[in-house]
Scaffold this active site. Structure first.
Site, mmCIF file in Angstrom:
data_model
loop_
_atom_site.group_PDB
_atom_site.id
_atom_site.type_symbol
_atom_site.label_atom_id
_atom_site.label_comp_id
_atom_site.label_asym_id
_atom_site.label_seq_id
_atom_site.Cartn_x
_atom_site.Cartn_y
_atom_site.Cartn_z
ATOM 1 C CB CYS A 258 15.435 48.275 31.567
ATOM 2 S SG CYS A 258 14.339 47.274 30.536
ATOM 3 C CB SER B 23 10.860 44.895 30.728
ATOM 4 O OG SER B 23 9.806 43.973 30.971
ATOM 5 C CG ASP B 24 10.402 46.000 37.396
ATOM 6 O OD1 ASP B 24 9.806 44.942 37.689
ATOM 7 O OD2 ASP B 24 10.815 46.785 38.263
ATOM 8 C CB CYS B 25 6.632 42.633 36.297
ATOM 9 S SG CYS B 25 7.798 41.299 36.561
ATOM 10 C CB ALA C 8 8.805 47.880 32.482
#
Ligand code: NAG
Ligand code: NAG
Ligand code: NAG
Ligand code: NAG
Ligand code: NAG
Length: 772
Positions: free
Chosen positions: A257, A289-291, A293
């Site tokens: 995401c 999650s994206d880093c 995020a």
């Protein structure tokens, strides 16, 4: 000198004790004798049972320590630490901590062309083969203890705006084509095997970034806080389709995401969407999650009022693991404050362990699969190098070729000059998400192998080209050569992660350089454009002193070897642009406007070939070759009748809708059997020229009536086809009207227009009718 034996043991113990940090490792659980007693190690049990068994054994602290990409081990159970983050977009890359090129015998890996270039080949077998080759190298590197088993590729966001710095990572702007690419990538990379029910995999791939993420930085907007306002119509027929296919058909085991919000809610907190993916698309895997995020949801988006609330909202939404350490730091207090229950974590752990089980990380005996035997000798192989070269050849797009200036004849070229800052820079070949190349060949080196008398001048110090200091030298070099190739275009200094472009023109003074060189050469010049995003090269299109223009993307480590092969006609180019090349005027459009459809009332031109109404420099699907192909429809439908379908009750509800303007359509969800509507189009492709070649055949359809809100045309099928000179090849392309010819209405429901339609290939048009 080897350390004395006891010291070695000590070192191993120390390494084993540092359970917190997960360096790249190939350690598997369940390898000790005592492990036999744990149910999660019992290979006779189904994966779900084993995953639940492991979750049940963990303490709360042990569970929380799993919620980061750098997951701690559980030494008391013999579970080693695991690093979830490895990257493999177009070869193994060192962007994530999961891959380390200096910690073992594998010091380099094949860099295939950046995705936007391979995509332009429109060849599913090529996409599959590249994914399989990258997977072989990944698994080999894992076996050597230098890489993980979980990779965060492919990037399948739609290349919505030409300025997007990461558009280069994607297959382009067409949702159906991106969807097709994603399926080949994921299937090729994951290499599912064994009992289909269990879904054992060689590796795990990840569909990212869900969703509507395609802006890095524009004005005061940044990807971390941008709220993408997406209407239901565009969501359904632009933003979502690649993800749906990546998961449903590709069976990806991971979804990432994105940072941005979607209609006011952070993507990782969109419970409605994340749940739909599991419930309706059958997603079995983990959501990462994206880093950072999760951290930004409170800290930067101020969407929640505390870090604990952020933790709660994402875990409850269905995210399983955070790239970053935010959940490690804030989950305990979220539980103490009653924001979440332990049960919310158990779901996440179950998903995570299930994927690890499917990857064989819990096999007690080292499994004896073909890929467990891969090692350093399977990386940087001749075979992979040839495949990388093949991808460059197939993807490169010939944009202009006045009077068949190309191909060059070797007998007529004894002295060639290459001008441009990129001519002798191996770095620029890779594009972003690149690791360490095996043996990179620059354009200069490649050309020297072809034409011994190759001279070079940068003209500019680098691609930014902010000075004319080097022009004089470049002019002198250019004047003396028989043929001059100017390499212009983009580098990661213009477009990359966290960096969008502000202009579509060539950077700095590059255009001046091209013009000056074109004015002093004996013959017209050849212009080679590098980069992922479209460049407004209108000046070159119109200038007879620039005979040919070739786009080579970021061609990867063998790009320099392939360029002369194309220029000298050893390969006949046949790639096609997967992205509209807009003129500079497009930069007046706010990058933040997510609308795909044109809106004349506010001067909005729309986006991508499906909806854009303005002028183009080169359109989606443009690409020439050294030969001339013509097309003929051999067979296609004349009439598709929804009611005469062999399946009774085809239309389950209302038969069709009549609009006030008399236009009939049917909702796709009301069609009981879309499969029965699939039709074939048979096309004969004739190579009318003197050179054999393979090229991309693109099939489009459109409704004969131009209906506002419906695509101007859309890609319904494609096939790369080889045709010998003077011969014809027949191609069959299957079209699924529900899937490919439909478009969303303003409520986000797919509808199929009834009435006359055109199916088009090249300039050929075949008309047919869809009736209720
Ligand atoms: C990679 O491995 C080397 C050698 O073990 C180590 O010194 C280095 O810190 C590692 N790099 C990263 C980014 O972990
Ligand atoms: C498609 O790619 C594969 C793999 O590189 C190649 O063998 C095949 O020839 C290509 N097809 C065409 C028509 O070029
Ligand atoms: C988010 O906010 C934190 C805390 O204010 C700040 O340190 C960080 O730089 C911000 N990050 C981004 C991506 O804006
Ligand atoms: C391309 O960008 C990289 C990274 O900014 C830089 O090191 C390199 O010099 C650039 N190459 C050219 C030719 O501009
Ligand atoms: C490009 O070269 C200029 C000098 O012409 C220099 O100032 C600039 O820092 C260089 N940019 C990169 C990315 O190397």
């Amino acid at each position: 000198m080897a350390p004395p034996f006891p010291l070695l043991i000590l070192l191993l113990l120390v390494a084993g004790a540092g359970a917190g940090a997960a360096a790249p490792s190939n350690a598997h659980a369940c390898s000790s004798a005592e492990a036999n007693t744990y149910a999660f190690c019992d290979a006779s049990l189904p994966f779900p049972v084993r995953a639940r068994a492991l979750v049940s054994l963990l303490t709360l602290d042990e569970k929380i320590a799993q919620l980061s990409n750098t997951a701690a081990g559980v030494p008391r159970l013999g579970v080693p630490p695991y690093e979830w983050w490895s990257e493999s977009l177009h070869g193994l890359a060192d962007n994530g901590p999961g891959i380390n090129f200096s910690s073992g015998p594998v010091a380099a890996a094949t860099i295939f062309p950046q995705v936007i270039l391979s995509a332009a080949a429109f060849n599913r077998s090529l996409w599959r083969a590249v994914a399989e080759a990258v997977a072989v190298e990944a698994r080999a590197m894992h076996n050597a203890g230098q890489a993980g088993l979980t990779y965060w590729a492919p990037n399948i966001n739609v290349f919505r705006d030409p300025r997007w710095g990461r558009g280069q990572e994607t297959p382009g702007e067409d949702p159906a084509m991106i969807a097709a690419y994603s399926v080949e990538y994921v299937k090729g990379f994951q290499g599912e095997y064994g009992d289909g029910r269990e879904g054992r995999m060689m590796l795990s791939a990840c569909c990212k970034h869900y969703i509507a993420y395609d802006l890095e930085k524009w004005g005061k907007f940044a990807r971390y806080t941008f709220n993408a306002e997406v209407n239901a119509q565009d969501f359904e027929d632009t933003y979502e389709p690649p993800f749906k296919s990546c998961i449903q058909e590709g069976r990806a085991s991971c979804l990432m995401c994105s940072y941005n919000q979607v209609n006011g809610v952070p993507a990782c907190a969109r419970k409605d969407l994340l749940q739909k993916i599991r419930d309706e698309w059958g997603f079995k895997g983990y959501i990462v999650s994206d880093c950072d995020a999760v951290a930004i949801i409170h800290e930067n988006q101020t969407y929640t009022s505390s870090g604990e609330d952020s933790v709660a909202i994402v875990l409850k939404a269905g995210m399983d693991v955070n790239c970053g350490s935010f959940l490690i730091r804030h989950t305990k207090s979220a539980i103490e404050k009653g924001k979440i229950q332990e049960e919310d974590i158990n779901h996440a752990l179950y998903n995570l362990f299930s994927v690890q089980l499917r990857l064989g990380l819990f096999e007690k005996t080292s499994e004896n699969q073909w890929f467990t035997r891969l090692g350093p000798s399977n990386v940087c192989t001749k075979e992979h190098r040839e495949l990388a070269a093949e991808a460059v050849k197939q993807g490169t797009v010939l944009l202009k070729n006045d009077n068949s200036f190309l191909p060059l004849k070797r007998s007529e070229v004894s002295h060639i000059a290459i001008i441009g800052a990129a001519a002798n820079d191996a770095y620029i070949m890779g594009g972003d998400y690149t690791g360490v190349p095996c043996d990179p060949i620059t354009f200069l080196k490649g050309m020297q192998a072809f034409v011994p008398q190759t001279t070079v001048a940068g003209g500019c110090k680098n691609v930014s080209c902010d000075s004319t200091d080097g022009f004089g030298e470049a002019i002198e070099v250019a004047k003396r050569a028989d043929i001059v190739v100017v390499i212009a275009g983009l580098n990661l200094t213009q477009e990359t992660e966290d960096l969008d472009r502000v202009t579509l023109l060539l950077p700095g003074k590059q255009q001046d350089l091209v013009n000056i060189i074109a004015g002093v050469t004996k013959k017209p010049i050849v212009l080679v454009i590098t980069g992922g995003g479209p460049v407004d090269v209108s000046f070159a299109k119109q200038d007879p002193r620039i005979a040919s223009v070739l786009w080579i993307g970021y061609p990867g480590e063998v790009g320099g070897q392939v360029l002369p092969e194309i220029l000298f006609g050893e390969y006949n180019p046949g790639g096609k642009l997967t992205m509209t090349w807009y003129p500079e005027s497009f930069t007046a459009v706010p990058m933040t406007d997510m609308n795909m459809r044109a809106d004349p009332s506010r001067g909005y031109p729309g986006r991508t070939y499906r909806f854009y109404t303005g002028d183009v420099v080169y359109g989606f699907g443009h690409g020439l070759s050294y030969t001339k192909y013509s097309y003929n429809f051999l067979q296609g439908p004349n009439r598709i009748s929804l009611s005469q379908s062999p399946v009774p009750g085809l239309i389950s509800r209302k038969p069709a809708y009549t609009r006030r303007d008399g236009l009939d359509y049917v909702q796709v969800e009301d069609i009981a059997s879309c499969e029965s509507l699939v039709f074939s189009v048979h096309i004969s492709v004739t190579n009318e020229g003197a050179m054999d070649g393979s090229h991309a055949v693109l099939l489009f359809t459109r409704s004969k009536l131009r209906v506002p809100g419906f695509p101007l045309k859309q890609l319904v099928g494609f096939e790369r086809v080889y045709t010998a000179a003077g011969r014809s090849t027949n191609v069959e392309i299957k079209v699924d009207p529900c899937k490919h010819m439909s478009a969303a209405n303003t409520e986000g429901r797919r509808v199929l227009l009834l009435g006359s339609h055109h199916v088009m290939v090249g300039d050929e048009v075949h008309e047919f009718v869809i009736e209720a």
